[in-house]
Enzyme design. Structure first.
Site, PDB file in Angstrom:
ATOM      1  N   GLU A 151      38.901  45.019  35.615  1.00 34.79           N
ATOM      2  CA  GLU A 151      38.270  46.162  36.271  1.00 34.79           C
ATOM      3  C   GLU A 151      39.266  47.285  36.494  1.00 34.79           C
ATOM      4  OE1 GLU A 151      35.974  47.349  40.447  1.00 34.79           O
ATOM      5  OE2 GLU A 151      36.688  45.299  40.135  1.00 34.79           O
ATOM      6  N   GLU A 178      29.519  51.769  41.204  1.00 32.01           N
ATOM      7  CA  GLU A 178      29.653  50.485  40.511  1.00 32.01           C
ATOM      8  C   GLU A 178      28.951  50.644  39.170  1.00 32.01           C
ATOM      9  OE1 GLU A 178      31.329  47.918  41.382  1.00 32.01           O
ATOM     10  OE2 GLU A 178      31.576  47.994  43.566  1.00 32.01           O
TER      11      GLU A 178
END
Length: 304
Positions: free
Chosen positions: A131, A268
Protein backbone atom coordinates in the site's frame (compact mmCIF):
# COMPACT_ATOMS: atom_id res chain seq x y z
CA UNK A 1 6.66 -9.67 -10.11
CA UNK A 2 7.58 -6.27 -11.55
CA UNK A 3 5.01 -3.52 -11.41
CA UNK A 4 4.73 -0.75 -13.96
CA UNK A 5 5.00 2.58 -12.16
CA UNK A 6 5.61 4.59 -15.32
CA UNK A 7 3.14 7.50 -15.46
CA UNK A 8 0.92 7.68 -18.57
CA UNK A 9 0.70 11.11 -20.23
CA UNK A 10 -1.16 13.50 -17.99
CA UNK A 11 -4.11 15.59 -19.03
CA UNK A 12 -5.88 18.54 -17.58
CA UNK A 13 -8.87 17.92 -15.39
CA UNK A 14 -12.11 17.74 -17.33
CA UNK A 15 -14.67 20.36 -16.43
CA UNK A 16 -17.71 18.82 -14.80
CA UNK A 17 -20.65 20.50 -13.17
CA UNK A 18 -21.15 20.12 -9.44
CA UNK A 19 -24.51 18.50 -10.05
CA UNK A 20 -22.95 15.86 -12.29
CA UNK A 21 -20.16 15.24 -9.83
CA UNK A 22 -22.62 14.53 -7.05
CA UNK A 23 -25.12 12.60 -9.13
CA UNK A 24 -23.25 9.31 -8.87
CA UNK A 25 -22.90 9.41 -5.10
CA UNK A 26 -25.22 10.64 -2.38
CA UNK A 27 -23.93 13.50 -0.23
CA UNK A 28 -25.41 11.88 2.89
CA UNK A 29 -22.53 10.25 4.76
CA UNK A 30 -23.16 6.83 6.17
CA UNK A 31 -22.16 5.72 9.62
CA UNK A 32 -18.95 3.79 10.29
CA UNK A 33 -18.86 0.64 8.20
CA UNK A 34 -16.86 -2.31 9.46
CA UNK A 35 -14.78 -2.15 12.60
CA UNK A 36 -12.70 0.85 13.64
CA UNK A 37 -9.38 0.84 11.82
CA UNK A 38 -6.06 2.55 12.32
CA UNK A 39 -5.14 5.77 10.55
CA UNK A 40 -3.82 3.46 7.89
CA UNK A 41 -7.51 2.78 7.36
CA UNK A 42 -7.23 -0.80 6.38
CA UNK A 43 -4.08 -1.39 8.38
CA UNK A 44 -3.56 -5.13 7.88
CA UNK A 45 0.24 -5.58 7.67
CA UNK A 46 1.81 -7.13 4.59
CA UNK A 47 1.87 -10.92 4.72
CA UNK A 48 5.14 -12.56 5.77
CA UNK A 49 7.57 -12.52 2.88
CA UNK A 50 5.72 -9.76 1.04
CA UNK A 51 7.97 -7.18 -0.51
CA UNK A 52 7.42 -3.98 1.47
CA UNK A 53 8.57 -1.91 -1.46
CA UNK A 54 11.00 0.96 -1.30
CA UNK A 55 11.16 4.55 -2.49
CA UNK A 56 13.51 3.35 -5.24
CA UNK A 57 11.69 1.42 -7.94
CA UNK A 58 13.17 -1.88 -9.17
CA UNK A 59 15.24 -1.91 -12.34
CA UNK A 60 13.22 -1.46 -15.49
CA UNK A 61 10.54 0.71 -13.91
CA UNK A 62 10.34 4.41 -14.50
CA UNK A 63 8.58 6.08 -11.59
CA UNK A 64 7.76 9.72 -11.81
CA UNK A 65 10.64 11.77 -10.35
CA UNK A 66 9.76 12.80 -6.81
CA UNK A 67 10.19 16.11 -5.05
CA UNK A 68 11.12 16.69 -1.46
CA UNK A 69 8.04 16.33 0.68
CA UNK A 70 8.91 19.39 2.73
CA UNK A 71 9.38 21.63 -0.28
CA UNK A 72 6.60 24.19 -0.22
CA UNK A 73 7.03 25.27 -3.82
CA UNK A 74 7.77 23.57 -7.10
CA UNK A 75 11.28 23.71 -8.52
CA UNK A 76 10.00 25.82 -11.38
CA UNK A 77 7.16 28.34 -11.59
CA UNK A 78 3.72 26.81 -11.73
CA UNK A 79 1.50 27.51 -14.72
CA UNK A 80 -1.32 29.96 -14.24
CA UNK A 81 -4.58 28.10 -14.05
CA UNK A 82 -7.94 27.82 -12.33
CA UNK A 83 -6.28 26.66 -9.09
CA UNK A 84 -3.63 29.39 -8.96
CA UNK A 85 -3.37 30.70 -5.41
CA UNK A 86 -4.79 27.51 -3.90
CA UNK A 87 -2.83 25.13 -1.67
CA UNK A 88 -3.45 21.39 -1.61
CA UNK A 89 -1.70 18.96 0.74
CA UNK A 90 -1.50 15.33 -0.35
CA UNK A 91 -0.91 12.77 2.39
CA UNK A 92 0.44 9.45 1.01
CA UNK A 93 -0.70 6.82 3.49
CA UNK A 94 2.07 4.97 5.39
CA UNK A 95 5.76 4.85 4.55
CA UNK A 96 7.61 2.03 2.75
CA UNK A 97 10.10 1.82 5.64
CA UNK A 98 7.56 1.63 8.48
CA UNK A 99 7.98 -2.14 8.80
CA UNK A 100 11.62 -1.59 9.76
CA UNK A 101 10.63 0.74 12.59
CA UNK A 102 7.84 -1.11 14.38
CA UNK A 103 8.82 0.21 17.80
CA UNK A 104 8.64 3.82 16.67
CA UNK A 105 5.38 3.51 14.75
CA UNK A 106 3.73 1.64 17.61
CA UNK A 107 4.33 4.50 20.03
CA UNK A 108 1.03 6.21 20.73
CA UNK A 109 0.25 9.85 20.02
CA UNK A 110 -2.62 12.08 21.10
CA UNK A 111 -5.51 12.26 18.61
CA UNK A 112 -7.68 14.54 20.72
CA UNK A 113 -10.20 11.91 21.75
CA UNK A 114 -7.60 9.44 22.99
CA UNK A 115 -4.28 7.97 21.96
CA UNK A 116 -3.40 5.91 18.93
CA UNK A 117 -0.35 4.39 17.26
CA UNK A 118 1.93 6.80 15.42
CA UNK A 119 1.37 4.97 12.12
CA UNK A 120 1.01 1.46 10.67
CA UNK A 121 2.74 -0.53 7.95
CA UNK A 122 -0.34 -0.52 5.75
CA UNK A 123 -1.57 -3.50 3.79
CA UNK A 124 -0.53 -5.16 0.52
CA UNK A 125 -1.88 -7.28 -2.31
CA UNK A 126 -1.55 -11.05 -1.89
CA UNK A 127 1.48 -11.05 -4.20
CA UNK A 128 3.26 -8.33 -2.23
CA UNK A 129 2.48 -4.97 -3.84
CA UNK A 130 2.53 -2.68 -0.78
CA UNK A 131 0.00 0.00 0.00
CA UNK A 132 2.80 2.44 0.85
CA UNK A 133 4.18 2.14 -2.66
CA UNK A 134 0.71 2.49 -4.18
CA UNK A 135 -0.01 5.65 -2.20
CA UNK A 136 3.24 7.34 -3.21
CA UNK A 137 2.69 6.55 -6.87
CA UNK A 138 -0.88 7.86 -6.90
CA UNK A 139 0.17 10.92 -4.88
CA UNK A 140 2.87 11.79 -7.43
CA UNK A 141 0.33 11.52 -10.24
CA UNK A 142 -2.20 13.61 -8.32
CA UNK A 143 0.39 16.28 -7.59
CA UNK A 144 1.29 16.56 -11.30
CA UNK A 145 -2.35 17.00 -12.29
CA UNK A 146 -3.06 19.64 -9.65
CA UNK A 147 0.11 21.59 -10.40
CA UNK A 148 -0.91 21.65 -14.07
CA UNK A 149 -4.00 23.55 -12.88
CA UNK A 150 -1.82 26.05 -10.99
CA UNK A 151 -2.22 24.67 -7.46
CA UNK A 152 0.60 24.83 -4.93
CA UNK A 153 0.99 21.22 -3.76
CA UNK A 154 2.78 19.76 -0.75
CA UNK A 155 3.23 16.13 0.23
CA UNK A 156 3.34 15.18 3.90
CA UNK A 157 6.24 12.90 3.00
CA UNK A 158 7.83 11.40 -0.08
CA UNK A 159 9.26 8.16 1.25
CA UNK A 160 12.44 9.96 2.26
CA UNK A 161 11.92 9.55 6.01
CA UNK A 162 12.95 6.47 8.00
CA UNK A 163 9.32 6.08 9.16
CA UNK A 164 6.09 8.02 9.48
CA UNK A 165 5.30 10.85 9.78
CA UNK A 166 3.03 10.12 12.72
CA UNK A 167 -0.67 10.77 12.28
CA UNK A 168 -0.62 13.91 14.42
CA UNK A 169 2.22 15.38 12.36
CA UNK A 170 0.40 14.54 9.12
CA UNK A 171 -2.53 16.64 10.34
CA UNK A 172 -0.23 19.41 11.50
CA UNK A 173 1.45 19.69 8.08
CA UNK A 174 -1.89 20.45 6.43
CA UNK A 175 -2.87 22.86 9.20
CA UNK A 176 0.40 24.79 9.06
CA UNK A 177 0.18 25.02 5.27
CA UNK A 178 -3.29 26.55 5.69
CA UNK A 179 -4.33 24.14 2.97
CA UNK A 180 -7.52 24.71 1.06
CA UNK A 181 -7.90 20.93 0.88
CA UNK A 182 -6.03 17.88 2.20
CA UNK A 183 -6.44 14.41 0.73
CA UNK A 184 -4.94 11.32 2.36
CA UNK A 185 -4.43 8.55 -0.20
CA UNK A 186 -4.94 4.92 0.89
CA UNK A 187 -6.02 1.45 -0.19
CA UNK A 188 -7.96 -0.86 2.09
CA UNK A 189 -7.12 -4.36 3.35
CA UNK A 190 -10.44 -6.14 3.72
CA UNK A 191 -11.87 -9.57 2.87
CA UNK A 192 -12.07 -11.12 -0.59
CA UNK A 193 -15.34 -10.08 -2.25
CA UNK A 194 -15.30 -6.67 -0.58
CA UNK A 195 -14.79 -4.31 -3.49
CA UNK A 196 -14.89 -0.66 -4.43
CA UNK A 197 -13.66 2.66 -3.09
CA UNK A 198 -14.86 4.84 -0.26
CA UNK A 199 -14.06 8.32 1.01
CA UNK A 200 -13.74 8.79 4.77
CA UNK A 201 -15.12 12.05 6.17
CA UNK A 202 -14.42 13.58 9.60
CA UNK A 203 -17.17 13.30 12.19
CA UNK A 204 -17.86 16.24 14.46
CA UNK A 205 -15.34 15.72 17.24
CA UNK A 206 -14.38 18.00 20.10
CA UNK A 207 -12.02 16.98 22.85
CA UNK A 208 -8.43 17.51 23.82
CA UNK A 209 -6.66 19.01 20.81
CA UNK A 210 -9.40 17.97 18.40
CA UNK A 211 -12.17 20.23 17.14
CA UNK A 212 -13.58 19.42 13.71
CA UNK A 213 -16.73 21.54 14.05
CA UNK A 214 -15.52 24.08 11.48
CA UNK A 215 -14.50 21.56 8.83
CA UNK A 216 -17.20 18.87 8.92
CA UNK A 217 -19.42 20.45 6.28
CA UNK A 218 -16.61 21.55 3.96
CA UNK A 219 -14.91 18.15 4.23
CA UNK A 220 -18.21 16.41 3.37
CA UNK A 221 -18.47 18.61 0.27
CA UNK A 222 -14.89 17.81 -0.73
CA UNK A 223 -15.43 14.09 -0.16
CA UNK A 224 -18.69 13.92 -2.12
CA UNK A 225 -17.16 15.69 -5.10
CA UNK A 226 -14.16 13.35 -5.09
CA UNK A 227 -16.47 10.33 -4.86
CA UNK A 228 -18.60 11.47 -7.77
CA UNK A 229 -15.63 12.13 -10.03
CA UNK A 230 -13.90 8.93 -8.94
CA UNK A 231 -16.87 6.88 -10.15
CA UNK A 232 -16.99 8.69 -13.45
CA UNK A 233 -13.26 8.58 -14.19
CA UNK A 234 -12.21 5.14 -12.93
CA UNK A 235 -15.40 3.19 -13.53
CA UNK A 236 -15.04 1.75 -10.01
CA UNK A 237 -18.13 1.56 -7.89
CA UNK A 238 -18.63 2.75 -4.31
CA UNK A 239 -17.69 0.21 -1.67
CA UNK A 240 -20.06 -2.74 -1.27
CA UNK A 241 -19.02 -3.20 2.38
CA UNK A 242 -18.59 0.28 3.88
CA UNK A 243 -20.74 3.38 3.56
CA UNK A 244 -24.06 1.87 2.58
CA UNK A 245 -23.13 2.02 -1.13
CA UNK A 246 -22.79 5.82 -0.98
CA UNK A 247 -18.99 5.72 -1.21
CA UNK A 248 -18.87 7.92 1.90
CA UNK A 249 -18.07 6.91 5.47
CA UNK A 250 -17.90 9.19 8.52
CA UNK A 251 -15.47 8.34 11.32
CA UNK A 252 -14.36 9.82 14.62
CA UNK A 253 -11.39 7.55 15.35
CA UNK A 254 -8.78 8.78 12.87
CA UNK A 255 -6.23 11.22 14.25
CA UNK A 256 -5.41 12.53 10.79
CA UNK A 257 -9.00 13.80 10.55
CA UNK A 258 -9.68 14.61 14.21
CA UNK A 259 -6.69 16.94 14.44
CA UNK A 260 -7.23 18.69 11.12
CA UNK A 261 -8.32 22.34 11.13
CA UNK A 262 -8.65 22.46 7.34
CA UNK A 263 -10.96 20.45 5.02
CA UNK A 264 -9.61 16.91 4.81
CA UNK A 265 -10.69 13.45 3.67
CA UNK A 266 -9.19 9.98 3.30
CA UNK A 267 -9.66 8.15 -0.02
CA UNK A 268 -9.59 4.35 0.13
CA UNK A 269 -9.10 3.63 -3.57
CA UNK A 270 -9.98 -0.06 -3.42
CA UNK A 271 -9.39 -3.30 -1.52
CA UNK A 272 -5.89 -4.68 -2.00
CA UNK A 273 -6.93 -8.12 -0.68
CA UNK A 274 -9.59 -8.69 -3.31
CA UNK A 275 -8.06 -10.09 -6.54
CA UNK A 276 -10.26 -8.01 -8.84
CA UNK A 277 -9.56 -4.78 -7.02
CA UNK A 278 -5.88 -5.70 -6.73
CA UNK A 279 -5.67 -6.05 -10.51
CA UNK A 280 -6.80 -2.42 -10.78
CA UNK A 281 -4.58 -1.08 -8.02
CA UNK A 282 -1.46 -2.66 -9.55
CA UNK A 283 -2.20 -1.16 -12.99
CA UNK A 284 -0.37 2.08 -13.78
CA UNK A 285 -3.11 3.16 -16.20
CA UNK A 286 -5.80 2.65 -13.56
CA UNK A 287 -3.76 4.53 -10.96
CA UNK A 288 -3.61 7.43 -13.39
CA UNK A 289 -7.41 7.34 -13.61
CA UNK A 290 -7.63 7.25 -9.82
CA UNK A 291 -5.40 10.31 -9.56
CA UNK A 292 -7.45 12.06 -12.25
CA UNK A 293 -10.71 11.32 -10.46
CA UNK A 294 -9.34 12.77 -7.24
CA UNK A 295 -7.88 15.78 -9.05
CA UNK A 296 -11.20 16.50 -10.75
CA UNK A 297 -13.04 16.27 -7.43
CA UNK A 298 -10.57 18.55 -5.67
CA UNK A 299 -10.69 21.04 -8.53
CA UNK A 300 -14.49 21.02 -8.48
CA UNK A 301 -14.47 21.68 -4.74
CA UNK A 302 -11.92 24.49 -4.94
CA UNK A 303 -13.67 26.18 -7.84
CA UNK A 304 -17.11 25.73 -6.26
Amino acid sequence: MPYDDSPPPTRRARPLTVAAALAAVSLTAAGCGGGPQSDGAGGAPPRPGADPGSPTAPAGERPEPSKTASASDSAEPLPQGPLTGRTVVIDPGHNPRNRDHTREINEKVDIGTGRKECDTTGTSTDDGYPEARFTLDVSHRLRTLLEAEGARVRLTHDGERPFGPCIDERARIGNEAKADAVVSVHADGSAVGNRGFHVILPAEVKGGGADTSKIVRSSADLGARIAGHFVRTTGSQPSNYIGGKTGLDTRNDLGGLNLSTVPKVFVECGNMRDPKDAALLTSASWRQKAAQGMADGISSYLKG
